[in-house]
Enzyme design. Structure first.
Site, PDB file in Angstrom:
ATOM      1  N   ASP A 235      42.056  39.418  47.113  1.00  0.00           N
ATOM      2  CA  ASP A 235      42.575  40.629  46.485  1.00  0.00           C
ATOM      3  C   ASP A 235      43.127  41.618  47.513  1.00  0.00           C
ATOM      4  OD1 ASP A 235      42.044  39.712  43.967  1.00  0.00           O
ATOM      5  OD2 ASP A 235      40.152  40.787  43.736  1.00  0.00           O
TER       6      ASP A 235
ATOM      7  N   ASP B 279      27.102  60.154  46.995  1.00  0.00           N
ATOM      8  CA  ASP B 279      27.603  59.325  48.091  1.00  0.00           C
ATOM      9  C   ASP B 279      29.114  59.177  48.036  1.00  0.00           C
ATOM     10  OD1 ASP B 279      25.048  58.963  48.958  1.00  0.00           O
ATOM     11  OD2 ASP B 279      24.915  56.838  48.447  1.00  0.00           O
TER      12      ASP B 279
ATOM     13  N   SER C 189      31.052  47.695  40.915  1.00  0.00           N
ATOM     14  CA  SER C 189      29.824  47.690  41.717  1.00  0.00           C
ATOM     15  C   SER C 189      29.052  48.997  41.569  1.00  0.00           C
ATOM     16  CB  SER C 189      30.163  47.455  43.188  1.00  0.00           C
ATOM     17  OG  SER C 189      30.827  46.224  43.372  1.00  0.00           O
TER      18      SER C 189
ATOM     19  N   THR D  74      37.300  46.419  37.814  1.00  0.00           N
ATOM     20  CA  THR D  74      36.546  45.225  38.201  1.00  0.00           C
ATOM     21  C   THR D  74      36.390  45.137  39.717  1.00  0.00           C
ATOM     22  OG1 THR D  74      38.606  43.951  38.072  1.00  0.00           O
ATOM     23  CG2 THR D  74      37.146  43.877  36.166  1.00  0.00           C
ATOM     24  N   ALA D  75      36.648  46.236  40.414  1.00  0.00           N
ATOM     25  CA  ALA D  75      36.523  46.261  41.875  1.00  0.00           C
ATOM     26  C   ALA D  75      35.363  47.186  42.274  1.00  0.00           C
ATOM     27  CB  ALA D  75      37.851  46.694  42.495  1.00  0.00           C
ATOM     28  N   TYR D  76      35.625  48.203  43.082  1.00  0.00           N
ATOM     29  CA  TYR D  76      34.582  49.097  43.594  1.00  0.00           C
ATOM     30  C   TYR D  76      33.822  49.768  42.450  1.00  0.00           C
ATOM     31  CZ  TYR D  76      32.745  52.613  46.976  1.00  0.00           C
ATOM     32  OH  TYR D  76      31.959  53.413  47.762  1.00  0.00           O
TER      33      TYR D  76
ATOM     34  N   ALA E 264      25.809  57.302  43.133  1.00  0.00           N
ATOM     35  CA  ALA E 264      24.532  57.843  43.623  1.00  0.00           C
ATOM     36  C   ALA E 264      24.539  59.369  43.606  1.00  0.00           C
ATOM     37  CB  ALA E 264      24.256  57.326  45.041  1.00  0.00           C
TER      38      ALA E 264
END
Length: 274
Positions: A52, A155, A171, A166-168, A190
């Protein structure tokens, strides 16, 4: 008229480099002109052999054009890629026969207004990430369409597209948004506050993040860094310039999601199908 194909291969993957050379030979045997450097010019397609990240670099080359990108996965998940390496010979056939459809992916324009009044701009296909950098946390205030929504320490704050869901942001616990939905996501990471849920807004809205502390960095697609300092205002708006992906099969997004993330679907019954 000579047909041109632009080929991009992962710089540090010998297998991708070898496959790119083989693919170039095959395309040239079909009468194509193959280019591997410089501007994309009149190429009818950009073929990417990599993950990617390599596809995101190719999107920089096609920015502002309608030239589609097709990815052959030499990375890990390769969510943006269309086929695995073993499908490469078929890709050459489909390009030759013009057997593909276009998938139009929304992008976001990012603007930073710095405390001294200067401005910096970029764009993103996946996300713009305002991350802590050298500090335990960063202090931010969030707004939508010029109205404040929340303030907290965290954070990171992510401003993403459906493609980036569907990336960062995935997660970070953000929602998965189907790519044909025109929307922007704002996902805190966070965060220390009561109201820290991801937000999804429409394509005519504008997201704002005010950086209330030092010790942060802002990066678009993990590639393009913009200057930030305490007091900076980061804005995100839908861009006028989408990225086009060439699709070589008709697998729906749900099928791609299951395949790429190896999701368990054993209990599912597809009613109406044999």
């Amino acid at each position: 008229m000579t047909r041109e194909i632009y080929v991009v291969a992962h710089k540090f993957r010998p297998d991708a480099q070898q496959s790119a050379a083989m693919m170039a030979d095959q395309l040239e045997s079909h009468g194509f002109t193959v280019r591997k450097s410089g501007p994309v010019g009149d190429a009818e397609m950009v073929v990417v052999l990599g993950g990617d990240g390599t596809i995101l670099s190719a999107a920089e080359l096609t920015r502002g054009t309608e030239i589609p990108i097709v990815g052959i996965n030499y990375g890990h998940v390769g969510f943006l890629a269309e086929v695995e390496p073993e499908g490469l010979p078929r890709v050459v056939e489909q390009i030759t026969e013009r057997q593909w459809t276009l998938d139009r992916r929304m992008t976001i324009d990012i603007e930073v207004m710095l405390p001294d009044g200067s401005r910096a701009t970029s764009w993103t296909l996946n996300e713009a990430a305002l991350d802590k950098h050298g500090q335990p946390m960063i202090e931010v205030s969030l707004g939508v369409d010029g109205r404040g929504v929340s303030s907290f320490a965290c954070d990171s704050v992510l401003m993403a597209t459906p493609t980036g869901s569907t990336a960062y942001t995935f997660s970070a616990g953000g929602p998965v948004v189907w790519p044909d939905v025109e929307a922007m996501l704002l996902v805190p990471v966070a965060a220390h506050a009561l109201f820290t849920r991801p937000l999804v807004v429409g394509p005519n809205s504008e997201l704002q993040v005010v950086l209330d502390s030092d010790g942060a960095k802002l990066v678009c697609d993990g590639r393009r860094e913009l200057p930030v300092a305490a007091g900076s205002i980061i804005s995100a708006r839908k861009s006028d310039y989408p990225v086009y992906l060439a699709r070589l099969n008709d697998t729906p997004f749900s099928g791609r999601l299951v395949k790429k993330f190896d999701l368990p679907v054993r209990g599912f019954r597809d009613r109406g199908r044999p």
